[in-house]
Write an enzyme that holds these catalytic residues in place. Structure first.
Site, PDB file in Angstrom:
ATOM      1  N   GLU A  26      21.812  53.836  41.827  1.00 21.85           N
ATOM      2  CA  GLU A  26      22.190  53.919  40.417  1.00 21.85           C
ATOM      3  C   GLU A  26      21.262  53.123  39.508  1.00 21.85           C
ATOM      4  OE1 GLU A  26      26.082  50.993  40.701  1.00 21.85           O
ATOM      5  OE2 GLU A  26      26.016  52.417  39.064  1.00 21.85           O
ATOM      6  N   HIS A  44      22.928  62.358  64.913  1.00 21.13           N
ATOM      7  CA  HIS A  44      23.577  63.662  64.764  1.00 21.13           C
ATOM      8  C   HIS A  44      22.988  64.468  63.610  1.00 21.13           C
ATOM      9  CE1 HIS A  44      26.433  62.687  67.869  1.00 21.13           C
ATOM     10  NE2 HIS A  44      26.635  61.518  67.271  1.00 21.13           N
ATOM     11  N   LYS A  82      29.790  52.600  31.658  1.00 23.80           N
ATOM     12  CA  LYS A  82      30.560  51.616  32.423  1.00 23.80           C
ATOM     13  C   LYS A  82      31.948  52.124  32.796  1.00 23.80           C
ATOM     14  CE  LYS A  82      31.333  47.416  34.020  1.00 23.80           C
ATOM     15  NZ  LYS A  82      30.701  47.159  35.314  1.00 23.80           N
ATOM     16  N   CYS A 140      31.880  55.974  25.647  1.00 21.19           N
ATOM     17  CA  CYS A 140      31.871  55.732  24.210  1.00 21.19           C
ATOM     18  C   CYS A 140      32.611  54.440  23.866  1.00 21.19           C
ATOM     19  CB  CYS A 140      32.497  56.854  23.388  1.00 21.19           C
ATOM     20  SG  CYS A 140      31.771  58.454  23.698  1.00 21.19           S
ATOM     21  N   TRP A 142      28.477  58.286  24.704  1.00 21.22           N
ATOM     22  CA  TRP A 142      28.070  58.870  25.986  1.00 21.22           C
ATOM     23  C   TRP A 142      28.485  60.334  25.881  1.00 21.22           C
ATOM     24  CZ3 TRP A 142      30.230  61.308  30.298  1.00 21.22           C
ATOM     25  CH2 TRP A 142      29.437  61.309  31.452  1.00 21.22           C
ATOM     26  N   LYS A 190      24.521  51.049  44.892  1.00 18.29           N
ATOM     27  CA  LYS A 190      23.911  50.106  43.944  1.00 18.29           C
ATOM     28  C   LYS A 190      22.442  50.436  43.760  1.00 18.29           C
ATOM     29  CE  LYS A 190      26.252  48.501  42.490  1.00 18.29           C
ATOM     30  NZ  LYS A 190      27.614  48.352  42.171  1.00 18.29           N
ATOM     31  N   ASN A 209      36.765  58.093  20.978  1.00 14.22           N
ATOM     32  CA  ASN A 209      36.423  57.921  22.391  1.00 14.22           C
ATOM     33  C   ASN A 209      37.432  58.742  23.184  1.00 14.22           C
ATOM     34  OD1 ASN A 209      36.962  55.179  24.733  1.00 14.22           O
ATOM     35  ND2 ASN A 209      35.806  57.036  24.999  1.00 14.22           N
ATOM     36  N   GLY A 210      36.923  59.708  23.976  1.00 13.68           N
ATOM     37  CA  GLY A 210      37.830  60.532  24.775  1.00 13.68           C
ATOM     38  C   GLY A 210      37.384  61.977  24.747  1.00 13.68           C
ATOM     39  N   GLU A 236      28.177  50.679  49.677  1.00  9.38           N
ATOM     40  CA  GLU A 236      28.018  50.003  48.384  1.00  9.38           C
ATOM     41  C   GLU A 236      26.553  49.648  48.128  1.00  9.38           C
ATOM     42  OE1 GLU A 236      29.583  49.767  45.828  1.00  9.38           O
ATOM     43  OE2 GLU A 236      28.880  48.017  44.746  1.00  9.38           O
ATOM     44  N   ARG A 238      29.250  51.072  27.268  1.00  9.15           N
ATOM     45  CA  ARG A 238      30.169  52.204  27.428  1.00  9.15           C
ATOM     46  C   ARG A 238      29.503  53.555  27.169  1.00  9.15           C
ATOM     47  NH1 ARG A 238      35.473  50.477  27.273  1.00  9.15           N
ATOM     48  NH2 ARG A 238      36.157  52.566  26.693  1.00  9.15           N
TER      49      ARG A 238
HETATM   50  C1  F6R Z   1      28.988  51.387  40.337  1.00  7.84           C
HETATM   51  C2  F6R Z   1      30.085  51.410  39.384  1.00  7.84           C
HETATM   52  C3  F6R Z   1      30.987  52.589  39.386  1.00  7.84           C
HETATM   53  C4  F6R Z   1      32.451  52.126  39.218  1.00  7.84           C
HETATM   54  C5  F6R Z   1      33.375  53.350  39.099  1.00  7.84           C
HETATM   55  C6  F6R Z   1      34.822  52.958  38.970  1.00  7.84           C
HETATM   56  O1  F6R Z   1      28.235  50.225  40.206  1.00  7.84           O
HETATM   57  O2  F6R Z   1      30.249  50.501  38.620  1.00  7.84           O
HETATM   58  O3  F6R Z   1      30.831  53.342  40.530  1.00  7.84           O
HETATM   59  O4  F6R Z   1      32.807  51.352  40.319  1.00  7.84           O
HETATM   60  O5  F6R Z   1      32.992  54.093  37.963  1.00  7.84           O
HETATM   61  O6  F6R Z   1      35.054  52.209  37.815  1.00  7.84           O
HETATM   62  P1  F6R Z   1      36.345  51.326  37.659  1.00  7.84           P
HETATM   63  O7  F6R Z   1      36.277  50.244  38.682  1.00  7.84           O
HETATM   64  O8  F6R Z   1      36.284  50.789  36.263  1.00  7.84           O
HETATM   65  O9  F6R Z   1      37.521  52.223  37.894  1.00  7.84           O
END
Ligand code: F6R
Length: 596
Positions: free
Chosen positions: A477, A493, A591, A2, A74, A474, A100-101, A470, A27
């Site tokens: 997602e 395995h 985010k 949010c 969100w 990527k 937000n929260g 990673e 967000r």
């Molecule tokens: C993936 C991504 C998330 C963040 C995770 C941690 O692309 O962006 O997996 O890495 O939510 O977020 P931060 O770094 O803000 O603690």
């Protein structure tokens, strides 16, 4: 999770709030809303769906006023719907709130208010704040906010308006970010800087339980005992352009392309006072998502360079509940782009409670983790808007490499010459990343042929395995293709039973000494019908109709993830782009994950 914004000024609040919400949409983006203090009371427009849908509604019934609040959601409590969108009003329409929260005791508060005859309109936890504030209101909004905040358990960043005080906006926060911006034409609150950067670069960072009382002319701060206090005004150095797409189709592509610059800036700026590593016998690295993957990469680097007896990487969501064995001889490194991730904050507090020393690697200046950790190193990634992290991840790697080198030197595991050599190698990274970015055609074309895969695996060994994690995250997602990462040696395995005709195995090979091992894993999957994309710093292998390859520039094995990840980011990006997906805002994600 949010985004909130508020404005009290001389201009029309509506376009200011809507434009600000566009910058906060990363967000949360399942619904949005705005409340303006109009001539006759609050005018509220709330709409399920993207912000564009709200904009459409506002065009149909124009709003105007110089005081207002806005929200992009969100969903946590209550499905995305018009009625569950913010702002929420008390049932007498005298208080309007954006939140937000998460309010953990909302059920108890709601029941209490319902017993007094108050009727709730939504299923959200947030509405309870508006109803409670309206119930408490006794002619003074500041008193009401103090009383209300004292009754809330959980996390909140709040913007609150009251019908009886038509020029005033009150803000308060706990465990969620909130900034206050000031300008000649009005004052602002926002969850993040890009939302107000067009209007001002002068901000105050609110700390937990600090209250800001905002009007067009001034901003005053109070603690929860209603005592006024002063705060330091900070100047943001980001340019407005840094939060714009600048001609790129998506923020994610723009941010991938920015990596040579931000990696260079991080190399040049990561100069800080470090804790003395020789006082610790254990290192724990903890984070979530991609930041956790950066931690996994760094474990190989710390192990190889520092040779500490105990180095662990933990998901923050696990670390916080496992009664971790840490004490004052443990250094806990927290990695977070936002500095607001709920699990990472909780892990940090748990580590501190146990006496450990904490060091955070954070991108967002003034964020909770940056402020609360014993030591903080900032990455110089600038604002990262795309939900999928790219440039922040790359800058996290740089800080981690440099930390490992500094610690190794302090532990006498590296000679001054060895240290200088490794730092010189790191200094070549921006140029080598730029080299990869100059020739994206092959990756783009290859990715365009991969949209039909049901499953894509990523394999590597050692540090290549860490970066495979990673690459896989990527891809899944943003492209919604099922994907997993495996250590090459693990395939046989169990996982190899999943490999069949319509499977792609992205194989990373930047550890020269393990090259033949991972290549034989690639052979094993090819002979079971899979196709392989080899991302490697060697040209020993011949391409075939089953095996395609991308050649990376040469670099020290320990820093090779900084190059291979760029290829993996581009691959994911172009797969998702070819599927026509909403790359910057993937479904179900947000985010910064400020809830558990
Ligand atoms: C993936 C991504 C998330 C963040 C995770 C941690 O692309 O962006 O997996 O890495 O939510 O977020 P931060 O770094 O803000 O603690």
């Amino acid at each position: 999770m949010c985004g909130i914004i508020g404005y009290a000024g001389s201009g029309n609040a509506v376009p200011i709030i809507v434009e600000g919400l566009k910058k906060l949409e990363y967000r949360g983006y399942d619904s949005a809303g705005i409340a303006i203090r109009g001539a006759a009371g609050f005018e509220v427009v709330k709409q399920k769906g993207r912000l564009a849908a709200l904009e459409g509604r506002i065009k149909d019934s124009p709003l105007k006023g110089s005081l207002g609040i806005g929200h992009t959601r969100w969903a946590t409590h209550g499905e995305p719907s018009d009625v569950n969108s913010h702002p929420h009003l008390g049932s007498g329409s005298r208080i309007a709130v954006v939140h937000n929260g998460i309010i953990e005791n909302y059920k108890q508060l709601k029941e209490r208010l319902e017993r007094r005859g108050i009727v709730f309109a939504s299923q959200t936890d947030s509405e309870v704040i508006a109803q409670l504030a309206e119930y408490y209101y006794d002619g003074n909004l500041l008193d009401t906010v103090i009383k209300t905040a004292n009754a809330l358990e959980g996390s909140y960043a709040l913007g609150i308006m009251c019908l009886e005080e038509p020029d005033t906006l009150v803000a308060v926060k706990k465990d969620n970010p909130l900034i206050v911006g000031v300008s000649d034409t009005g004052n602002f609150i926002a969850s993040d800087i890009p939302a107000i950067l067009e209007h001002t670069n002068k901000v105050y960072y609110l700390n937990d339980k600090e209250i800001a009382v905002i009007t067009e002319k001034d901003v005053r701060f109070f603690n929860m005992d209603k005592e006024p206090f002063g705060k330091e005004l900070e100047t943001i150095t980001w340019s407005v352009d840094s939060a714009e797409k600048g001609g790129f189709a998506h923020f994610m592509l723009k941010e991938i392309m920015e990596q040579p610059k931000v990696v260079k800036e991080t190399i040049n700026s990561a100069n800080i006072e470090l804790p003395d590593i020789s006082q610790f016998n254990k290192l724990v690295i903890t984070a979530c998502g991609s930041a956790y993957n950066a931690g996994v990469v760094s474990k190989y680097v710390f192990e190889r360079l520092c040779r500490l007896p105990s180095i662990e990487v933990e998901l923050a969501s696990e670390f916080r509940y496992k009664d971790a064995v840490v004490d004052d001889k443990t250094l806990v490194i927290l990695i977070s782009q936002s500095g607001e991730t709920a699990d990472t904050i909780a892990a940090m507090r748990e580590a501190k409670n146990k006496g450990a020393v904490t060091l955070s690697i954070v991108n967002v200046v003034g964020s909770t983790i940056a402020k609360e950790a014993d030591h903080t190193i900032y990455t110089a990634a600038g604002p990262e808007i795309a939900v999928a992290t790219t440039k922040a991840f790359s800058t996290q790697l740089i800080v981690l490499y440099m930390l490992a080198i500094k610690f190794a030197a302090r532990l006498n595991r590296l000679s001054p010459e060895g240290e200088a050599e490794l730092l010189a190698e790191i200094a070549t990274l921006p140029g080598k990343i730029a080299e990869i970015l100059e020739s994206v055609d092959f990756i783009q074309k290859y990715a365009s042929e991969c949209v039909g895969y049901k499953s894509i695996f990523f394999i590597g060994r050692n540090i290549d395995y860490a970066i495979a994690l990673e690459g896989s995250l990527k891809l899944k997602e943003i492209s919604y293709i099922h994907s997993e990462a495996y250590a090459g040696g693990e395939l046989k395995h169990g996982t190899i039973s999943l490999v069949e005709e319509n499977t792609l195995v992205v194989t990373i090979s930047c550890c020269k000494r393990l090259h033949s091992k991972i290549l034989s894993n690639a052979e094993q999957v090819i002979s079971r019908g899979a196709k392989v994309l080899l991302v490697a710093n060697t040209n020993e292998v011949e391409s075939t109709d089953k095996l395609s390859q991308i050649r990376l520039p040469e670099i020290h094995e320990l820093f090779s993830p900084s190059l291979s990840v760029v290829v993996l980011q581009l691959f994911s990006y172009y797969v998702a782009a070819n599927k026509g997906l909403d790359i910057d805002k993937p479904r179900n994600l947000a985010k910064s994950v400020t809830v558990e």
